[in-house]
Every structure is written in C-alpha cells, then in structure tokens.
Write a protein that holds these residues in place. Structure first.
Motif, PDB file in Angstrom:
ATOM      1  N   MET A   1       0.851  -1.203   0.000  1.00 51.40           N
ATOM      2  CA  MET A   1       0.000   0.000   0.000  1.00 51.40           C
ATOM      3  C   MET A   1       0.886   1.253   0.000  1.00 51.40           C
ATOM      4  SD  MET A   1      -2.550   1.376   2.984  1.00 51.40           S
ATOM      5  CE  MET A   1      -3.329  -0.214   3.177  1.00 51.40           C
ATOM      6  N   GLN A   2       0.658   2.125  -0.965  1.00 52.02           N
ATOM      7  CA  GLN A   2       1.471   3.337  -1.056  1.00 52.02           C
ATOM      8  C   GLN A   2       0.980   4.374  -0.039  1.00 52.02           C
ATOM      9  OE1 GLN A   2       1.873   6.236  -4.618  1.00 52.02           O
ATOM     10  NE2 GLN A   2       3.338   4.603  -5.017  1.00 52.02           N
ATOM     11  N   LEU A   3       1.918   4.868   0.771  1.00 51.21           N
ATOM     12  CA  LEU A   3       1.566   5.868   1.793  1.00 51.21           C
ATOM     13  C   LEU A   3       1.817   7.287   1.290  1.00 51.21           C
ATOM     14  CD1 LEU A   3       3.118   4.387   5.078  1.00 51.21           C
ATOM     15  CD2 LEU A   3       0.793   4.149   4.245  1.00 51.21           C
ATOM     16  N   VAL A   4       3.013   7.487   0.747  1.00 49.27           N
ATOM     17  CA  VAL A   4       3.470   8.847   0.441  1.00 49.27           C
ATOM     18  C   VAL A   4       4.139   8.867  -0.919  1.00 49.27           C
ATOM     19  CG1 VAL A   4       5.152  10.632   1.095  1.00 49.27           C
ATOM     20  CG2 VAL A   4       3.795   9.511   2.873  1.00 49.27           C
ATOM     21  N   LYS A   5       3.834   9.924  -1.675  1.00 45.78           N
ATOM     22  CA  LYS A   5       4.601  10.185  -2.893  1.00 45.78           C
ATOM     23  C   LYS A   5       4.782  11.685  -2.977  1.00 45.78           C
ATOM     24  CE  LYS A   5       5.104   9.191  -7.765  1.00 45.78           C
ATOM     25  NZ  LYS A   5       4.563   8.552  -8.976  1.00 45.78           N
ATOM     26  N   THR A   6       6.047  12.146  -2.852  1.00 47.11           N
ATOM     27  CA  THR A   6       6.315  13.590  -2.802  1.00 47.11           C
ATOM     28  C   THR A   6       7.793  13.835  -3.063  1.00 47.11           C
ATOM     29  OG1 THR A   6       6.033  15.579  -1.465  1.00 47.11           O
ATOM     30  CG2 THR A   6       6.756  13.608  -0.302  1.00 47.11           C
ATOM     31  N   THR A   7       8.219  15.088  -2.980  1.00 41.59           N
ATOM     32  CA  THR A   7       9.646  15.395  -3.138  1.00 41.59           C
ATOM     33  C   THR A   7      10.371  15.128  -1.826  1.00 41.59           C
ATOM     34  OG1 THR A   7       9.347  17.704  -2.468  1.00 41.59           O
ATOM     35  CG2 THR A   7       9.142  17.217  -4.816  1.00 41.59           C
ATOM     36  N   ARG A   8      11.662  14.919  -1.939  1.00 40.21           N
ATOM     37  CA  ARG A   8      12.474  14.620  -0.757  1.00 40.21           C
ATOM     38  C   ARG A   8      12.381  15.725   0.286  1.00 40.21           C
ATOM     39  NH1 ARG A   8      17.494  17.478   0.800  1.00 40.21           N
ATOM     40  NH2 ARG A   8      18.920  15.999   1.741  1.00 40.21           N
ATOM     41  N   ASP A   9      12.467  16.997  -0.132  1.00 35.29           N
ATOM     42  CA  ASP A   9      12.452  18.118   0.824  1.00 35.29           C
ATOM     43  C   ASP A   9      11.108  18.259   1.529  1.00 35.29           C
ATOM     44  OD1 ASP A   9      15.022  18.594   0.209  1.00 35.29           O
ATOM     45  OD2 ASP A   9      14.731  20.503  -0.808  1.00 35.29           O
ATOM     46  N   GLY A  40      -6.211   9.441   3.506  1.00 32.44           N
ATOM     47  CA  GLY A  40      -6.257  10.072   2.184  1.00 32.44           C
ATOM     48  C   GLY A  40      -4.969  10.839   1.927  1.00 32.44           C
ATOM     49  N   GLU A  41      -5.091  12.117   1.583  1.00 33.78           N
ATOM     50  CA  GLU A  41      -3.905  12.924   1.295  1.00 33.78           C
ATOM     51  C   GLU A  41      -3.206  13.433   2.555  1.00 33.78           C
ATOM     52  OE1 GLU A  41      -4.649  16.109  -1.398  1.00 33.78           O
ATOM     53  OE2 GLU A  41      -5.108  14.797  -3.100  1.00 33.78           O
ATOM     54  N   SER A  42      -3.922  13.430   3.675  1.00 34.02           N
ATOM     55  CA  SER A  42      -3.360  13.952   4.922  1.00 34.02           C
ATOM     56  C   SER A  42      -2.513  12.883   5.624  1.00 34.02           C
ATOM     57  CB  SER A  42      -4.483  14.411   5.853  1.00 34.02           C
ATOM     58  OG  SER A  42      -3.947  14.889   7.061  1.00 34.02           O
ATOM     59  N   VAL A  43      -1.267  13.243   5.905  1.00 26.97           N
ATOM     60  CA  VAL A  43      -0.358  12.338   6.611  1.00 26.97           C
ATOM     61  C   VAL A  43       0.131  13.046   7.874  1.00 26.97           C
ATOM     62  CG1 VAL A  43       1.767  10.979   6.490  1.00 26.97           C
ATOM     63  CG2 VAL A  43       0.388  11.326   4.428  1.00 26.97           C
ATOM     64  N   ILE A  60       0.613  15.031   1.793  1.00 26.56           N
ATOM     65  CA  ILE A  60       1.512  14.322   0.865  1.00 26.56           C
ATOM     66  C   ILE A  60       1.094  12.859   0.684  1.00 26.56           C
ATOM     67  CG2 ILE A  60       3.525  15.810   1.253  1.00 26.56           C
ATOM     68  CD1 ILE A  60       4.523  13.782   3.318  1.00 26.56           C
ATOM     69  N   GLY A  61      -0.120  12.518   1.133  1.00 28.30           N
ATOM     70  CA  GLY A  61      -0.593  11.140   1.053  1.00 28.30           C
ATOM     71  C   GLY A  61      -0.882  10.713  -0.369  1.00 28.30           C
ATOM     72  N   SER A  62      -0.759   9.412  -0.594  1.00 26.87           N
ATOM     73  CA  SER A  62      -1.044   8.838  -1.910  1.00 26.87           C
ATOM     74  C   SER A  62      -2.144   7.787  -1.763  1.00 26.87           C
ATOM     75  CB  SER A  62       0.233   8.190  -2.466  1.00 26.87           C
ATOM     76  OG  SER A  62      -0.035   7.547  -3.677  1.00 26.87           O
ATOM     77  N   GLY A  63      -3.230   7.954  -2.500  1.00 24.84           N
ATOM     78  CA  GLY A  63      -4.351   7.017  -2.396  1.00 24.84           C
ATOM     79  C   GLY A  63      -5.314   7.415  -1.299  1.00 24.84           C
ATOM     80  N   ALA A  64      -6.512   6.773  -1.280  1.00 20.23           N
ATOM     81  CA  ALA A  64      -7.571   7.175  -0.353  1.00 20.23           C
ATOM     82  C   ALA A  64      -7.589   6.353   0.937  1.00 20.23           C
ATOM     83  CB  ALA A  64      -8.920   7.050  -1.057  1.00 20.23           C
ATOM     84  N   GLU A  65      -6.703   5.366   1.056  1.00 25.29           N
ATOM     85  CA  GLU A  65      -6.754   4.456   2.196  1.00 25.29           C
ATOM     86  C   GLU A  65      -6.440   5.171   3.522  1.00 25.29           C
ATOM     87  OE1 GLU A  65      -5.206   2.270  -1.424  1.00 25.29           O
ATOM     88  OE2 GLU A  65      -4.617   4.061  -0.304  1.00 25.29           O
TER      89      GLU A  65
END
Length: 368
Positions: A1-9, A40-43, A60-65
C-alpha cells in the motif's frame, strides 16, 4: 500500500520537526520510532518520549486508504538526508516493512504496529489559554533558558517557570547560582498562574519556533501544557514542585550602579577567561570610581588583567564571579549597553538593560 509520494524536501521537513525528541536509547524500543498515520492525502507524523509529544501534518498522502505504522525515526531521517535534494520519494507499506524508493535507490525498513505506540493522553480541560506571536514567545525563552539547571536533584530547577500575571507573561529560570527574569506585556488579562515547563521542552521549542508574527496558542492544564503553531502541536508534561520565589531573589535599592558597553565588557571577560581553568572559572572584579578592573589567575601562576573606564562614583567593591555566568548573559543580550548594580562583595549582582524593566539577571558572588 502506497503511503506517500512527494519530493524529498517536502517529506524531510515534517520528519525533522518531530525527530528532535526521539531518544536513541529507550526501555521501550517503539519509542525510537515515529508514528505515521495516513488518511487520504493527509499524513500525520508523531513522536514522543512519554513526557513530550510532537505532531505535525502534511498533505503528501497517496491514495484514499486510511492506515498507520511506526518506523525508526533516525534511520528514515538519515536515508532522506542522504538522497538527492531534487528527487521524488515514494513510501510503501507492505508485509510489515516500509519501502522507501527514490530513483534507483531502494530501502526496506522494519516497522512496529501503530496500535502499540504509546501516545500522550491530552488533558480534558485547560485552565488558561495564551496567544502570542511566535517571535515573542521565542524571545521570552531565549532571554532566560541559559539559567536553567541541568540534572539538578532539585528537579523543579530543571525547567523554566512560566507565570501569567495580569496582562504579563513572565519567564524565569535559575540553577541556584544565577537567575534570569524576562516579561512581555500582552493585550490579554490572566488570573495569576505558575507552571514549570521541563528543560527538554524549552530547548525543543527554541528549535521549532520561528522569528515571525504567526500566532502560537499555549493551553495550560494542571499537569500539562499544549502549544499549537503553524502545523505543529506540542504537548508536554509539567514539572511538579514549588519554584523559588524569584521576587525575593531580585535585589532592589542597590546604590552602587553603573552602565557599560555590553560588547566592551564581553570582550574583556572573554580575554580574562582564557587564564581560568576548567575546574575554577572565577574572575575578580574590582569596581572603584571611574574604573573597573577584571583579573584572573590559574594554578600555574599565570595572570590576566583588564581595565575598563566607567562612569561610576559609588563605593569601591571587590567581588568575584564565575565568568561563565557573566559570559552567558552578555552573549545572549542584543543591547548596546548593560546596567550593573552591586551591593557589597558578599551580595548578588544585578544586570539589566538601561531604561527597560522587562529583563533582569541576578548572579551570586564567588569566593576568589
């Protein structure tokens, strides 16, 4: 399950915010981890040592889970710091392992269950709320923090006394040898209340608070304080105990008084300190009409002598001080001049800012 997809910074910032209080050695291994929750998008990222808890959020969340896990804070932080600055980072949770991927770099980290993470219980109600600009609260802490005790058996000295009184917010710190007092006036009015905030919390807040006018809300309960600012929430237990009565410690009515350039006095004390030893940091100050003489010696019979011209016509005073206590306050102040008031060689000295009653620093004398 993908949690996060974003830039390193973007990912590095919330991790740096929460990782400051994570201890390397713990009786509970899970406390070396941070709790990551995704809706969802909130981590949200949360860390605690059971005394202090810091939470921050990022979109920076990825997916709706909706899911959560814990992972070693230092390892994740070290990985992100070592990755290229401009790269994208993907974090995936699979088979109780956290996969971190950026470009052709891949890492797999062990996780522990989110349900096992011991979060701090929030107080049911708060007896007082204070709202200040971040830079004002940071200024309050900066002006007194260096006087906090470190690992003193009088545990109530290992922190900072915060006092709400009328429309003033007051910060006081002492280690028994010196005391720093600073206050700021607000447009709010408070019933008098005193709480002791632990040393670790103060140091962490100095790191997190920014030099800006953005508000920080401080909620005080019987055994807890909560600070909310920017996208950060910090909850800390308070130190139990009775703080010394600082109003009795601050001397009043000293007649032997003079004003001197802060930088000039600082440089002279720094030079005199070179001849002190690690075990004995004493300097001797002789104040006489028109002159201040600073001297130091060591076990090798070496000596330093500094003479400063001062506008002074009071009694001659021969007094010793721990030079570190004087350097701490002079390094911390930003003013051009400081006011020095003295009683006799056995009385504490009072250092203040000319025409400013909001800061006072009391330092006990030392036998030379």
């Amino acid at each position: 399950m993908q949690l996060v997809k974003t830039t390193r910074d973007t990912l590095l910032r919330p991790l740096q915010i929460v990782s400051g209080i994570v201890e390397r050695r713990h009786t509970m291994p899970i406390l070396a981890n941070i709790l990551i929750r995704k809706e969802g998008e909130s981590v949200s990222f949360l860390s605690t040592d059971t005394e202090v808890q810091i939470t921050t959020n990022a979109e920076i969340g990825s997916g709706a889970e909706v899911t959560g896990t814990t992972v070693a804070a230092r390892k994740l932080l070290d990985i992100l710091r070592a990755l290229p600055e401009s790269g994208d980072v993907t974090i995936t949770l699979q088979n109780k392992r956290l996969a971190v991927q950026s470009g052709k770099s891949r890492f797999a980290l062990q996780t522990l269950a989110a349900e096992e993470f011991p979060t701090v219980q929030q107080a049911d109600s708060y007896s007082a709320t204070v709202t200040l600009p971040q830079k004002t609260l940071k200024h309050l802490f900066n002006m007194v923090h260096f006087s906090m005790a470190q690992q003193d058996i009088r545990y109530y000295l290992n922190g900072l006394l915060l006092v709400l009184d009328g429309n003033n917010v007051i910060a006081v710190a002492t280690d028994g040898h010196r005391l720093a007092f600073c206050q700021v006036e607000t447009e709010q009015t408070f019933a008098r209340q005193e709480v002791i905030i632990p040393r670790k919390t103060i140091i962490e807040l100095q790191r997190l608070l920014e030099e800006n006018d953005e508000p920080v809300q401080l909620d005080i309960a019987a055994n807890q304080v909560k600070l909310t600012f920017a996208d950060i929430e910090l909850i800390s237990k308070l130190v139990e105990g009775k703080f010394p009565d600082y109003t009795r410690v601050i001397p009043k009515g000293y007649k032997n008084e003079f004003t001197i350039g802060r930088d000039e006095l600082l440089r002279s004390l720094q030079r005199a300190a070179i001849m002190t030893s690690d075990k004995f940091k004493g300097v001797r100050c002789i104040i006489a009409p028109g002159v201040m003489k600073i001297s130091s010696t060591n076990a090798d019979q070496e000596e330093a002598v500094e003479e400063l011209e001062i506008d002074y016509g009071g009694d001659s005073v021969d007094i010793g001080f721990n030079v570190t206590y004087l350097l701490d306050v002079l390094n911390n102040l930003k003013c051009d001049q400081v006011n020095v008031a003295l009683g006799d060689s056995n009385s504490s000295a009072l250092i203040s800012i000319p025409d400013n009653a909001d800061f006072k620093y009391v330092v006990m004398p030392m036998r030379i």
